[in-house]
Design a protein around this motif. Structure first.
Motif, short mmCIF file in Angstrom:
data_model
loop_
_atom_site.label_atom_id
_atom_site.label_comp_id
_atom_site.label_asym_id
_atom_site.label_seq_id
_atom_site.Cartn_x
_atom_site.Cartn_y
_atom_site.Cartn_z
N LEU A 203 0.84 -1.21 0.00
CA LEU A 203 0.00 0.00 0.00
C LEU A 203 0.87 1.25 0.00
CD1 LEU A 203 -3.04 -0.63 2.39
CD2 LEU A 203 -2.99 -0.57 -0.10
N ALA A 204 2.00 1.21 0.69
CA ALA A 204 2.87 2.39 0.72
C ALA A 204 3.35 2.73 -0.67
CB ALA A 204 4.06 2.15 1.66
N LYS A 205 3.66 1.73 -1.49
CA LYS A 205 4.12 1.98 -2.86
C LYS A 205 3.00 2.58 -3.71
CE LYS A 205 8.21 0.25 -2.22
NZ LYS A 205 9.38 1.14 -2.13
N GLN A 206 1.75 2.38 -3.30
CA GLN A 206 0.62 2.96 -4.02
C GLN A 206 0.24 4.34 -3.47
OE1 GLN A 206 -0.60 1.37 -6.69
NE2 GLN A 206 0.99 -0.11 -6.26
N GLY A 207 0.90 4.78 -2.42
CA GLY A 207 0.54 6.05 -1.79
C GLY A 207 -0.53 5.89 -0.73
N GLN A 326 -7.91 5.74 0.00
CA GLN A 326 -8.28 7.15 -0.21
C GLN A 326 -7.22 7.88 -1.02
OE1 GLN A 326 -9.39 9.06 3.44
NE2 GLN A 326 -9.41 11.11 2.56
N HIS A 327 -5.96 7.51 -0.81
CA HIS A 327 -4.85 8.06 -1.57
C HIS A 327 -4.11 6.90 -2.23
CE1 HIS A 327 -5.68 11.70 0.69
NE2 HIS A 327 -5.53 11.03 1.81
N GLY A 328 -3.98 6.95 -3.54
CA GLY A 328 -3.27 5.87 -4.23
C GLY A 328 -4.17 5.10 -5.17
N ALA A 329 -3.56 4.23 -5.94
CA ALA A 329 -4.26 3.48 -6.98
C ALA A 329 -5.15 2.40 -6.36
CB ALA A 329 -3.25 2.84 -7.94
#
Length: 393
Positions: A203-207, A326-329
């Protein structure tokens, strides 16, 4: 190996380890590989990295990171025997996230036989300053055999600049006076689809590091089902989205409609189940919400679905799971065809790994023993160790 030197490597499955030392203030480093024909990628699929972890040919796969003491290892698996005939080079690269390679000590690439573990080559990259991406080395064909060359070429424009050099078009903001750029696939996909070959994503890599993440299940059936229904019209299939959770302090529990255990977002378990949907419509379906603002208090979360009524198994069910931070892909995947008399399906396992939540596609149909509830069945399969009593909704 000194910079610029080369050495033969066996045409077999190789393990590529990009290593560095860990510590406060040291940027994260991500390994990647580019498969080149005539010096350029043929399509964006020829870039293998954390967001696109498997090449369609199966020749290159990104395995992910492991931390042991003061060393971090990011691993790629390269099967040279499966490389397509028109691919002549495989470039091994690394990019720094949150800093430059001048801040990264002990950067090296190690090549070894993936089966025997025998070392084939090693290159220690030194002398970096402001670079944010590096070509560490490359495999290349020479007279029917493969060799590895130590490269050590730096870029100050990150993975995007490196990828552009090899033919991948990266979307960048345009100056208002400039003509619009032609449409091209972005380096980071607008959506991540999990598959059997590439089942997990960070998830961190997706923002996705803050806010909330909504987990949606929607479905349709090939044929109408029959049976008794409480509060549902004839032929309706009632599925229940649920989640087993384990908090970082060891507390365990379940979020589900049975027993009105709907959870909460602002207090433990930081997971909330929306209302009970019985249509499966894409706009509604069953929904769970997970608070990413409290991700450090989550140890692991197993999202699963049970058949409450309307069918005896998941056969003839077409279902899609979408996780939307909410934030990210957004992240999605489809369920496989069900060929067993299953009334419970494990959908996704979310695990806290070093403060980052990693989502893994499960899509695993389970068959309860006679007299055993679906909830107890999924508990046993994943070793949750909870005590269960009958419930109603």
């Amino acid at each position: 190996m000194p910079k610029g030197s080369n050495t033969p490597v066996p045409t077999t499955a190789l393990r590529v380890e990009v290593t560095r030392r860990a510590g406060p203030g040291i940027p994260d480093v991500d390994a990647s590989a580019l498969l080149l024909a005539n010096g350029r990628v043929r399509a964006d699929a020829d870039l293998v990295f954390y967001n696109q972890p498997a090449h369609p040919s199966g020749a290159v796969r990104h395995q992910g990171k492991e931390t042991m003491g003061a060393q971090v290892t990011d691993t790629l698996l390269v099967d040279l025997a499966r490389v397509e005939a028109d691919i002549e080079r495989i470039v091994l690269a690394a990019s720094a996230d949150g800093g430059t390679f001048g801040q990264v000590p002990g950067l090296a690439v190690q090549i070894s036989d993936a089966v025997t573990g025998d070392g084939a080559a090693r290159f220690d990259s030194t002398g970096a300053t402001v670079e944010t991406a590096f070509v560490l080395g490359e495999f290349y064909r020479r007279q029917g055999s493969w060799k590895f060359r130590a490269v050590g070429q730096g870029y100050d424009s990150g993975l995007a600049g490196l990828a552009t050099d090899f033919g991948i078009t990266v979307d960048v903001p345009q100056h208002p006076a400039a003509p619009p750029a032609p449409a091209a696939p972005p380096l980071q996909p607008a959506k991540v689809t999990l598959t059997k070959a590439a089942p997990s994503v960070s998830l961190a890599k997706q923002g996705g590091t803050s806010g909330v993440m909504r987990v949606n299940l929607n479905w349709q059936t090939r044929k109408r089902v029959t049976g008794r229904h409480r509060g549902a019209g004839p032929g309706d299939l009632d599925l229940d989205l649920c989640a087993l959770y384990e908090l970082s302090d060891g507390r365990k529990g379940v979020v589900q409609a049975l027993g009105n255990a709907f959870g909460a977002l602002d207090r433990p378990p930081f997971i909330h189940l929306d209302g009970d949907d019985r249509t499966g419509a894409a706009a509604n379906g069953e929904n769970l919400t997970i608070s990413l603002d409290h991700k450090d208090q989550l140890g692991r979360v197993l999202v699963f679905v049970t058949i409450y009524e309307g069918a005896r198994s998941f056969a003839d069910l077409h279902a899609t799971v979408t996780l939307r931070p909410q934030h990210g892909a957004p992240i999605d995947f489809s369920l496989d065809e069900c060929t067993v008399p299953s009334t419970v399906c494990a959908l996704a396992l979310i695990t806290n790994t070093g403060g980052d939540l990693v989502v893994r596609r499960e899509a695993r149909y389970l068959v309860p023993d006679r007299g055993v509830s679906p909830q107890r069945t999924v508990d046993r399969a994943y070793g949750w160790g909870m005590n269960w009593t009958p419930g109603r909704k």
